[in-house]
Design an enzyme around this catalytic site. Structure first.
Site, mmCIF file in Angstrom:
data_model
loop_
_atom_site.group_PDB
_atom_site.id
_atom_site.type_symbol
_atom_site.label_atom_id
_atom_site.label_comp_id
_atom_site.label_asym_id
_atom_site.label_seq_id
_atom_site.Cartn_x
_atom_site.Cartn_y
_atom_site.Cartn_z
ATOM 1 N N LEU A 275 53.007 49.797 34.719
ATOM 2 C CA LEU A 275 52.603 49.736 33.313
ATOM 3 C C LEU A 275 51.963 51.020 32.820
ATOM 4 C CD1 LEU A 275 51.131 46.118 33.155
ATOM 5 C CD2 LEU A 275 53.379 46.907 32.425
ATOM 6 N N GLY A 276 51.632 51.937 33.716
ATOM 7 C CA GLY A 276 51.056 53.195 33.258
ATOM 8 C C GLY A 276 49.940 53.685 34.167
ATOM 9 N N LYS A 277 49.425 54.847 33.814
ATOM 10 C CA LYS A 277 48.397 55.507 34.615
ATOM 11 C C LYS A 277 47.308 56.020 33.701
ATOM 12 C CE LYS A 277 49.798 58.334 37.836
ATOM 13 N NZ LYS A 277 50.361 59.538 38.499
ATOM 14 N N GLY A 278 46.065 55.757 34.066
ATOM 15 C CA GLY A 278 44.918 56.246 33.313
ATOM 16 C C GLY A 278 44.096 57.207 34.132
ATOM 17 N N LYS A 310 45.189 46.275 38.156
ATOM 18 C CA LYS A 310 44.666 47.631 38.039
ATOM 19 C C LYS A 310 44.320 48.128 39.440
ATOM 20 C CE LYS A 310 41.096 50.261 35.545
ATOM 21 N NZ LYS A 310 40.005 50.153 34.521
ATOM 22 N N ASP A 408 34.730 53.481 25.398
ATOM 23 C CA ASP A 408 36.067 54.089 25.343
ATOM 24 C C ASP A 408 37.010 53.230 24.500
ATOM 25 O OD1 ASP A 408 37.924 56.066 25.759
ATOM 26 O OD2 ASP A 408 38.622 55.275 27.681
#
Length: 600
Positions: A275-278, A310, A408
């Site tokens: 789903l993505g990278k933070g 996560k 944030d």
């Protein structure tokens, strides 16, 4: 004075009165179940009853059911085709062919095909029409008057300043750069004396400058002398520190190397997609293969459902931050057992090959993707923005009650469900207790960073109100409100919109010397259009040079009715209160929930 309970609601407890100022939307599962029950009742009504206009005829008994069935099928299909998903694509049919035939298999032969089809179609159309009143995201033709001025109009009003599309912005790069600076402990500073070249320029004085309390009279009243410092910016060294834990499957930066189809946590979850990278972790979508022992009997842990996992980077500092996030999420879950406050739900945690993993409920997409899909460069429907604002302030009201700062908030960290009518505030990796007030100029993603953070003034949960104000502006306009390329330019954009900072706030600022001179003048770092070098220009702002109302109100040629004008005016007022430069004067979550834009 406290607000009373909603009509028909049970008397709230003291805690509920503090938070439940308005009802939250019902869970999507409940809506689907209610809709299915209504549809089945309609089908049962016409499958078991006999039309008053039909006449039994023995010779037709073998032929009547077929046309009645076909016409009823067409009516159901037509009714289903009216029910569209939010993105405008046809919603999946609520019943399969087999289910529809089963529901009508007991229909008596003599039913009038025409009457039955007409009646059942009308009832199903009413049901679908009621459902489709649910939620609209895109600005329709009837709301053209509600759209903000176009880019050309805004540029003319604001001296050629362009805005950045909220849909096309990727905050991850800026966030990573700022986080590196934060880890390195960098603080804002002025250029060294030997690196500065001073230039004198003469320019005309406008009438409004005469009343500037900071203006220094020099020479003739029609002229003023301005000192400009010129220096070439030096890039700061980028330091990446990776301390990988043992038994890890991480890359050079400590991110977990995702393997699609892999089973993790002892086979309880299977990785379906990335789903993505933070900054702190990467996130994968997982499928529940077996319920964990501690979740036995819990509806939220059923086998086959999707979850978001996560996977925290395998660095000691990140691991500690992940544990802290989990503790905060557990605290929130205990304070909101009924899941009414629009904060993402943490289901459980586990470790996998040296990585801390946090399991969350699965949502559809984040608000930046919503803007990109439904309101690119023009923004979303004002009613949708109103709904999202209400839910965000409910989330902030709980965080404030718990004395927690999210730190944030931005469209990327706000998730929505499949129907896009319910949101959850997520990613509390930067969250902390309000008592943990570590002064750092790089907290919060830059475009959503409150002025007190940049200046180095002690901050509190009011910093999240500022971020929500910036986010709501983006949702309605499709543009970023403060697209500063640095903290210095962010302060300039803020003052252009809201006026200069009060002296008291500047004196409390730890980093005041990096931005203001001894006379209170702001030292703006700008890029020379010819040389490309950074130029420092002193600016004395007596009053705002940009207008929030002008940005949001449609052109004068567009006529709005009274309700539209009141709604948009109240929205502008809410944003203005969210964006007060002094955090002590910023609107609180409770006040926001009682604001006319939310309350109506």
């Amino acid at each position: 004075m406290r607000d009373g309970p909603a009509p028909g609601a049970s008397a709230p407890t003291q805690t509920d009165m503090d938070l439940d100022l308005a009802p939250s939307p019902p869970r999507v599962e409940d809506l689907i179940a209610a809709r299915r029950a209504k549809r089945q009742a309609i089908l049962a009504k016409y499958s078991n009853g006999t039309s008053s206009t039909s006449t039994p005829v023995a010779s037709q008994s073998s032929q009547a059911p077929l046309p009645a069935l076909l016409i009823a099928e067409q009516s159901i299909t037509r009714a289903n085709s009216v029910a569209m998903s939010v993105d405008g694509t046809p919603a999946p049919e609520k019943y399969s062919q087999g289910e529809r035939r089963a529901s009508m298999s007991n229909s008596p032969p003599p039913l009038s095909a025409q009457d039955t089809a007409g009646d059942i179609g009308a009832d199903l159309d009413k049901l679908d029409a009621a459902d489709n009143l649910a939620f609209e995201l895109a600005k329709g033709d009837e709301q053209d008057g509600m759209q903000a001025p176009d880019q050309e109009t805004i540029s003319k009003l604001e001296g050629g300043h362009d805005q950045i599309s909220a849909a096309d912005y990727d905050p991850s790069r800026d966030r990573r750069e700022d986080e590196h600076k934060r880890l390195l402990g960098e603080v804002p500073h002025k250029p060294k004396v030997e690196d500065v070249m001073e230039i004198e320029e003469i320019e005309d004085v406008e009438e409004e400058d005469v009343d500037d309390m900071f203006a220094v009279a020099m020479g003739e009243p029609s002229k003023k002398t301005k000192k400009v410092k010129k220096t070439v910016s030096k890039p700061a060294p980028v330091l990446i520190t990776t301390t990988a834990l043992l038994d890890t499957a991480a890359d050079a930066e400590g991110y977990y190397s995702v393997i699609l189809g892999e089973q993790i946590d002892g086979g309880r979850y299977q990785v379906v997609s990335s789903l993505g990278k933070g900054m702190f972790a990467n996130v994968v979508r997982g499928l529940v293969l077996q319920s964990p022992p501690e979740a036995e009997g819990i509806l939220g842990a059923e086998v086959g459902k999707e979850v978001a996992i996560k996977i925290v980077r395998s660095q000691e500092s990140m691991y500690r931050a992940g544990l802290k996030e989990a503790q905060i999420l557990q605290k929130i879950r205990q304070a909101d057992p009924d899941d009414k406050k629009h904060l993402v739900r943490l289901e459980r945690t586990f470790e996998h090959r040296g990585h801390l993993c946090l399991v969350f409920e699965s949502m559809s997409m984040n608000l930046r993707d919503v803007v990109k899909r439904f309101g690119k460069d023009v923004g979303l429907n004002i009613s949708a923005v109103r709904t999202y604002a209400h839910q965000l302030f409910l989330a902030l009201s709980l965080l404030k009650k718990l004395n927690i700062m999210h730190a944030d908030i931005k469209p990327d960290n706000i998730l929505v469900n499949e129907r896009k009518n319910l949101l959850k505030l997520c990613d509390l990796g930067s969250a902390s207790d309000a008592s943990e007030n570590d002064i750092t100029p790089y907290l919060v993603s830059r475009f959503y960073r409150a002025p007190e953070i940049i200046l180095g003034v002690p901050y509190d949960p009011a910093l999240d109100i500022w971020s929500v104000g910036c986010t709501l502006y983006e949702l309605y306009t499709g543009k970023i409100l403060f697209p500063g390329r640095s903290n210095n330019q962010m302060l300039l954009l803020m003052m252009e919109l809201k006026g200069r900072f009060n002296t008291k706030m500047i004196k409390k600022a730890k980093f005041q010397d990096a931005y203001f001179d001894e006379m209170g003048g702001f030292e703006s770092v700008e890029r020379d259009k010819v040389t490309g070098a950074d130029v420092i220009r002193k600016i004395h702002l007596a009053k705002p040079t940009r207008d929030l109302r002008a940005r949001l109100m449609p052109p004068t040629s567009v006529k709005m009715n009274d309700n539209e004008a009141k709604l948009l005016t109240s929205f502008i007022d809410l944003l203005d209160k969210c964006l007060a430069l002094d955090p002590s004067r910023r609107i609180t979550p409770r006040e926001a929930l009682s604001h006319p834009f939310i309350r109506g």
